[in-house]
Design a protein around this motif. Structure first.
Motif, PDB file in Angstrom:
ATOM      1  N   GLY A 279      16.260  -0.550  -8.634  1.00  0.00           N
ATOM      2  CA  GLY A 279      15.291   0.515  -8.420  1.00  0.00           C
ATOM      3  C   GLY A 279      14.040  -0.041  -7.773  1.00  0.00           C
ATOM      4  O   GLY A 279      13.846  -1.253  -7.687  1.00  0.00           O
ATOM      5  N   GLU A 280      13.221   0.875  -7.318  1.00  0.00           N
ATOM      6  CA  GLU A 280      11.964   0.491  -6.684  1.00  0.00           C
ATOM      7  C   GLU A 280      10.873   1.391  -7.221  1.00  0.00           C
ATOM      8  O   GLU A 280      11.056   2.599  -7.350  1.00  0.00           O
ATOM      9  N   GLU A 281       9.754   0.794  -7.561  1.00  0.00           N
ATOM     10  CA  GLU A 281       8.603   1.567  -7.988  1.00  0.00           C
ATOM     11  C   GLU A 281       7.346   0.815  -7.585  1.00  0.00           C
ATOM     12  O   GLU A 281       7.386  -0.373  -7.272  1.00  0.00           O
ATOM     13  N   TYR A 282       6.251   1.535  -7.582  1.00  0.00           N
ATOM     14  CA  TYR A 282       4.958   0.974  -7.231  1.00  0.00           C
ATOM     15  C   TYR A 282       4.077   1.003  -8.477  1.00  0.00           C
ATOM     16  O   TYR A 282       3.872   2.062  -9.060  1.00  0.00           O
TER      17      TYR A 282
ATOM     18  N   GLU B 219       0.859  -1.180   0.000  1.00  0.00           N
ATOM     19  CA  GLU B 219       0.000   0.000   0.000  1.00  0.00           C
ATOM     20  C   GLU B 219       0.896   1.231   0.000  1.00  0.00           C
ATOM     21  O   GLU B 219       1.872   1.293   0.741  1.00  0.00           O
ATOM     22  N   VAL B 220       0.556   2.179  -0.842  1.00  0.00           N
ATOM     23  CA  VAL B 220       1.304   3.426  -0.898  1.00  0.00           C
ATOM     24  C   VAL B 220       0.785   4.312   0.227  1.00  0.00           C
ATOM     25  O   VAL B 220      -0.380   4.685   0.251  1.00  0.00           O
ATOM     26  N   LYS B 221       1.690   4.645   1.156  1.00  0.00           N
ATOM     27  CA  LYS B 221       1.264   5.394   2.342  1.00  0.00           C
ATOM     28  C   LYS B 221       1.968   6.736   2.505  1.00  0.00           C
ATOM     29  O   LYS B 221       1.447   7.627   3.141  1.00  0.00           O
ATOM     30  N   THR B 222       3.153   6.871   1.951  1.00  0.00           N
ATOM     31  CA  THR B 222       3.918   8.099   2.173  1.00  0.00           C
ATOM     32  C   THR B 222       4.057   8.888   0.870  1.00  0.00           C
ATOM     33  O   THR B 222       3.853   8.353  -0.223  1.00  0.00           O
ATOM     34  N   LYS B 223       4.451  10.131   0.994  1.00  0.00           N
ATOM     35  CA  LYS B 223       4.704  10.977  -0.189  1.00  0.00           C
ATOM     36  C   LYS B 223       5.849  10.399  -1.018  1.00  0.00           C
ATOM     37  O   LYS B 223       5.808  10.437  -2.243  1.00  0.00           O
ATOM     38  N   GLU B 224       6.867   9.873  -0.341  1.00  0.00           N
ATOM     39  CA  GLU B 224       7.999   9.269  -1.059  1.00  0.00           C
ATOM     40  C   GLU B 224       7.520   8.080  -1.897  1.00  0.00           C
ATOM     41  O   GLU B 224       7.912   7.934  -3.052  1.00  0.00           O
ATOM     42  N   GLN B 225       6.664   7.252  -1.324  1.00  0.00           N
ATOM     43  CA  GLN B 225       6.124   6.116  -2.067  1.00  0.00           C
ATOM     44  C   GLN B 225       5.243   6.600  -3.216  1.00  0.00           C
ATOM     45  O   GLN B 225       5.311   6.050  -4.322  1.00  0.00           O
ATOM     46  N   GLU B 226       4.442   7.626  -2.978  1.00  0.00           N
ATOM     47  CA  GLU B 226       3.598   8.182  -4.040  1.00  0.00           C
ATOM     48  C   GLU B 226       4.435   8.655  -5.221  1.00  0.00           C
ATOM     49  O   GLU B 226       4.021   8.537  -6.374  1.00  0.00           O
ATOM     50  N   SER B 227       5.600   9.191  -4.941  1.00  0.00           N
ATOM     51  CA  SER B 227       6.469   9.674  -6.020  1.00  0.00           C
ATOM     52  C   SER B 227       7.035   8.531  -6.860  1.00  0.00           C
ATOM     53  O   SER B 227       7.551   8.757  -7.952  1.00  0.00           O
ATOM     54  N   LYS B 228       6.940   7.310  -6.359  1.00  0.00           N
ATOM     55  CA  LYS B 228       7.464   6.146  -7.072  1.00  0.00           C
ATOM     56  C   LYS B 228       6.373   5.333  -7.772  1.00  0.00           C
ATOM     57  O   LYS B 228       6.640   4.258  -8.289  1.00  0.00           O
ATOM     58  N   VAL B 229       5.138   5.846  -7.795  1.00  0.00           N
ATOM     59  CA  VAL B 229       4.059   5.143  -8.482  1.00  0.00           C
ATOM     60  C   VAL B 229       4.271   5.288  -9.989  1.00  0.00           C
ATOM     61  O   VAL B 229       4.482   6.389 -10.502  1.00  0.00           O
TER      62      VAL B 229
END
Length: 150
Positions: A56-59, A22-32
């Motif tokens: 690399g890591e992305e969602y 689950e995308v929970k943080t702004k940092e994670q949102e930037s990797k969607v």
């Protein structure tokens, strides 16, 4: 969870590990990465960049992940529309991808049509992971075509 590899030649492959998250943080949102958007590069071309870029890591949203190869019809579309992954083409005409098979048959030149029957390989096989290297060698010997989805 999911494990996949795209083999680009006998010496280079990108291994992808997918975990439900689950995308929970702004940092994670930037990797969607919405990989199926019409202006995005074909998925296997996106993946190929990791050969030089490194880890690399992305969602990727689940629905988009499940349809990640549809736009380029895996990598078949490149042989039919060689410029189809060019940013300008994607910007102007990417919304039309993937084209309907009937349209592709109608507009395909005789040279591309002949190549379709002599160079493209569609084969699903099940094999033990300890035989993978041997099977990639055999695939190259028989077909000499890449990439290979594992």
């Amino acid at each position: 969870d999911y494990l996949e590899a795209t083999v680009f030649n006998k010496e280079e492959a990108v291994i992808m590990v997918g975990n439900f998250a689950e995308v929970k943080t702004k940092e994670q949102e930037s990797k969607v990465n919405n990989v199926t958007k019409w202006y995005k590069p074909w998925f296997y071309k996106h993946v190929e960049k990791y050969l030089t870029k490194g880890e690399g890591e992305e969602y990727i949203p689940l629905t988009e992940y499940l349809l990640r190869h549809d736009k380029a019809i895996f990598w078949v579309l490149e042989s039919m529309i060689p410029f189809g992954n060019h940013p300008l083409f994607l910007l102007l005409l990417g919304w039309m991808l993937p084209p309907k098979p009937a349209f592709m048959k109608l507009t395909t030149t005789p040279v591309v049509r002949a190549m379709t029957f002599t160079k493209q390989v569609f084969q699903d096989i099940v094999l033990p992971i300890n035989k993978l290297e041997e099977q990639i060698d055999k695939s190259e010997e028989f077909f000499d075509t890449y990439p290979i989805l594992v």
